[in-house]
Design a protein around this motif. Structure first.
Motif, PDB file in Angstrom:
ATOM      1  N   MET A   1       0.845  -1.191   0.000  1.00 13.94           N
ATOM      2  CA  MET A   1       0.000   0.000   0.000  1.00 13.94           C
ATOM      3  C   MET A   1       0.878   1.238   0.000  1.00 13.94           C
ATOM      4  O   MET A   1       1.807   1.351   0.789  1.00 13.94           O
ATOM      5  CB  MET A   1      -0.913   0.000   1.230  1.00 13.94           C
ATOM      6  N   VAL A   2       0.608   2.170  -0.893  1.00 12.93           N
ATOM      7  CA  VAL A   2       1.379   3.400  -0.968  1.00 12.93           C
ATOM      8  C   VAL A   2       0.788   4.417  -0.010  1.00 12.93           C
ATOM      9  O   VAL A   2      -0.408   4.662  -0.008  1.00 12.93           O
ATOM     10  CB  VAL A   2       1.355   3.973  -2.400  1.00 12.93           C
ATOM     11  N   GLU A   3       1.629   5.016   0.819  1.00 14.91           N
ATOM     12  CA  GLU A   3       1.172   6.017   1.772  1.00 14.91           C
ATOM     13  C   GLU A   3       2.082   7.223   1.690  1.00 14.91           C
ATOM     14  O   GLU A   3       3.295   7.099   1.578  1.00 14.91           O
ATOM     15  CB  GLU A   3       1.198   5.431   3.184  1.00 14.91           C
ATOM     16  N   THR A   4       1.512   8.396   1.722  1.00 14.97           N
ATOM     17  CA  THR A   4       2.314   9.609   1.689  1.00 14.97           C
ATOM     18  C   THR A   4       1.741  10.610   2.662  1.00 14.97           C
ATOM     19  O   THR A   4       0.553  10.576   2.981  1.00 14.97           O
ATOM     20  CB  THR A   4       2.354  10.217   0.270  1.00 14.97           C
ATOM     21  N   THR A   5       2.588  11.486   3.170  1.00  5.33           N
ATOM     22  CA  THR A   5       2.157  12.510   4.111  1.00  5.33           C
ATOM     23  C   THR A   5       2.194  13.855   3.423  1.00  5.33           C
ATOM     24  O   THR A   5       3.194  14.220   2.820  1.00  5.33           O
ATOM     25  CB  THR A   5       3.084  12.541   5.342  1.00  5.33           C
ATOM     26  N   THR A   6       1.096  14.596   3.502  1.00  6.60           N
ATOM     27  CA  THR A   6       0.987  15.885   2.837  1.00  6.60           C
ATOM     28  C   THR A   6       0.687  16.967   3.852  1.00  6.60           C
ATOM     29  O   THR A   6      -0.254  16.848   4.640  1.00  6.60           O
ATOM     30  CB  THR A   6      -0.139  15.860   1.786  1.00  6.60           C
TER      31      THR A   6
ATOM     32  N   GLY B   1      -0.436  -3.116  -9.843  1.00  8.66           N
ATOM     33  CA  GLY B   1      -1.729  -2.920  -9.203  1.00  8.66           C
ATOM     34  C   GLY B   1      -2.195  -1.494  -9.031  1.00  8.66           C
ATOM     35  O   GLY B   1      -3.200  -1.246  -8.351  1.00  8.66           O
ATOM     36  N   ILE B   2      -1.498  -0.531  -9.641  1.00  5.91           N
ATOM     37  CA  ILE B   2      -1.912   0.873  -9.544  1.00  5.91           C
ATOM     38  C   ILE B   2      -2.878   1.187 -10.684  1.00  5.91           C
ATOM     39  O   ILE B   2      -2.588   0.906 -11.845  1.00  5.91           O
ATOM     40  CB  ILE B   2      -0.692   1.814  -9.611  1.00  5.91           C
ATOM     41  N   ASP B   3      -4.022   1.763 -10.357  1.00  6.16           N
ATOM     42  CA  ASP B   3      -5.038   2.108 -11.355  1.00  6.16           C
ATOM     43  C   ASP B   3      -4.638   3.419 -12.027  1.00  6.16           C
ATOM     44  O   ASP B   3      -5.060   4.503 -11.621  1.00  6.16           O
ATOM     45  CB  ASP B   3      -6.406   2.241 -10.679  1.00  6.16           C
ATOM     46  N   ALA B   4      -3.801   3.318 -13.053  1.00  6.02           N
ATOM     47  CA  ALA B   4      -3.227   4.506 -13.693  1.00  6.02           C
ATOM     48  C   ALA B   4      -3.786   4.711 -15.089  1.00  6.02           C
ATOM     49  O   ALA B   4      -3.997   3.753 -15.837  1.00  6.02           O
ATOM     50  CB  ALA B   4      -1.706   4.382 -13.765  1.00  6.02           C
ATOM     51  N   THR B   5      -4.005   5.969 -15.439  1.00  6.51           N
ATOM     52  CA  THR B   5      -4.467   6.334 -16.774  1.00  6.51           C
ATOM     53  C   THR B   5      -3.873   7.688 -17.136  1.00  6.51           C
ATOM     54  O   THR B   5      -3.428   8.435 -16.253  1.00  6.51           O
ATOM     55  CB  THR B   5      -6.008   6.397 -16.828  1.00  6.51           C
TER      56      THR B   5
ATOM     57  N   VAL C   1       6.319   5.235  -4.038  1.00  8.35           N
ATOM     58  CA  VAL C   1       5.628   4.239  -4.854  1.00  8.35           C
ATOM     59  C   VAL C   1       5.189   3.060  -3.996  1.00  8.35           C
ATOM     60  O   VAL C   1       4.244   2.359  -4.325  1.00  8.35           O
ATOM     61  CB  VAL C   1       6.533   3.775  -6.010  1.00  8.35           C
ATOM     62  N   GLY C   2       5.861   2.842  -2.869  1.00 12.27           N
ATOM     63  CA  GLY C   2       5.461   1.785  -1.958  1.00 12.27           C
ATOM     64  C   GLY C   2       6.324   0.544  -2.069  1.00 12.27           C
ATOM     65  O   GLY C   2       7.433   0.570  -2.604  1.00 12.27           O
ATOM     66  N   GLU C   3       5.785  -0.568  -1.585  1.00 17.77           N
ATOM     67  CA  GLU C   3       6.557  -1.801  -1.482  1.00 17.77           C
ATOM     68  C   GLU C   3       6.965  -2.375  -2.832  1.00 17.77           C
ATOM     69  O   GLU C   3       7.878  -3.196  -2.914  1.00 17.77           O
ATOM     70  CB  GLU C   3       5.750  -2.850  -0.708  1.00 17.77           C
ATOM     71  N   ASN C   4       6.290  -1.956  -3.897  1.00 20.62           N
ATOM     72  CA  ASN C   4       6.617  -2.457  -5.231  1.00 20.62           C
ATOM     73  C   ASN C   4       7.530  -1.514  -6.007  1.00 20.62           C
ATOM     74  O   ASN C   4       7.635  -1.624  -7.228  1.00 20.62           O
ATOM     75  CB  ASN C   4       5.331  -2.689  -6.032  1.00 20.62           C
ATOM     76  N   SER C   5       8.184  -0.589  -5.304  1.00 21.12           N
ATOM     77  CA  SER C   5       8.975   0.429  -5.993  1.00 21.12           C
ATOM     78  C   SER C   5      10.096  -0.175  -6.834  1.00 21.12           C
ATOM     79  O   SER C   5      10.316   0.236  -7.975  1.00 21.12           O
ATOM     80  CB  SER C   5       9.553   1.428  -4.989  1.00 21.12           C
TER      81      SER C   5
END
Length: 208
Positions: free
Chosen positions: A1-6, A43-47, A139-143
């Motif tokens: 799971m990708v997590e970021t702090t803003t 697994g990232i829903d990218a477009t 990017v998370g664990e799959n970077s």
């Protein structure tokens, strides 16, 4: 799971990429398509972001002064076009905007985009801004997996662009080159987005 702090004016929010659609700016078209495909492989829903038009420049122009690099106006305008879509949900939306160090203003794109989203009341939007300074940790664990596939995506993008520009001036039937170019993009995307395969197998499929 990708997590970021803003950081925002009032609080520090933790946002995750899971459950969001990630929009990648078209800089350039085939490159964005290939990067999206590479992201889908993990697994990232990218477009890709919407195609740029007059509305892009109108929206981008509202929040830029003209002193910035032109791509900032375009990418910001395209992101803002997404916010106008009927099904837009800030909590389910993410925008891809890498960063870089040095004197180039490109390093300010991501932070400025987040500031504009916050000002417009879209603070739940995630600006995904991976950078080499932290080994693309956002990017998370799959970077690590994604970086290798994304590199192949970039190389494929360069090759496709060169082939397009080299061939199109000499085509006999207008439009044939563009048609083959689009077909090639679709075929490469189909390989780049395959999940759970070895890099060797993906490379062999790209070379076939």
């Amino acid at each position: 799971m990708v997590e970021t702090t803003t950081a925002t004016n009032s609080s520090v929010k933790k946002k995750v990429l899971a459950g969001r659609k990630l929009y990648v700016p078209q800089m350039a078209y085939e490159g964005a398509k290939f990067i999206c495909a590479a992201m889908r492989s993990v697994g990232i829903d990218a477009t890709i972001s919407p195609f740029s038009d007059e509305r892009t420049l109108e929206l981008g122009g509202r929040y830029t002064s003209g002193d910035e690099c032109f791509p900032e106006k375009v990418t910001l305008g395209d992101f803002l076009k997404v916010t106008e879509q009927p099904d837009f949900d800030p909590s389910k939306t993410a925008f891809f905007m890498p960063s870089a160090g040095g004197p180039c203003r490109f390093g300010q794109y991501a932070g400025y985009a987040q500031m504009i989203m916050d000002e417009l009341g879209y603070g739940d939007v995630l600006i995904l801004s991976p950078t080499s300074t932290n080994s693309y940790d956002e990017v998370g664990e799959n970077s690590r997996e994604l970086i290798r596939t994304a590199w192949r995506a970039v190389v494929c993008s360069d090759i496709m662009r060169k082939l397009l520009l080299k061939t199109r001036p000499y085509e006999i039937n207008k439009g044939d080159t563009e048609a083959e170019y689009e077909r090639g993009i679709d075929e490469i995307c189909a390989v780049l987005e395959i999940p759970n395969i070895s890099h060797k197998k993906r490379m062999n499929l790209l070379l076939d």
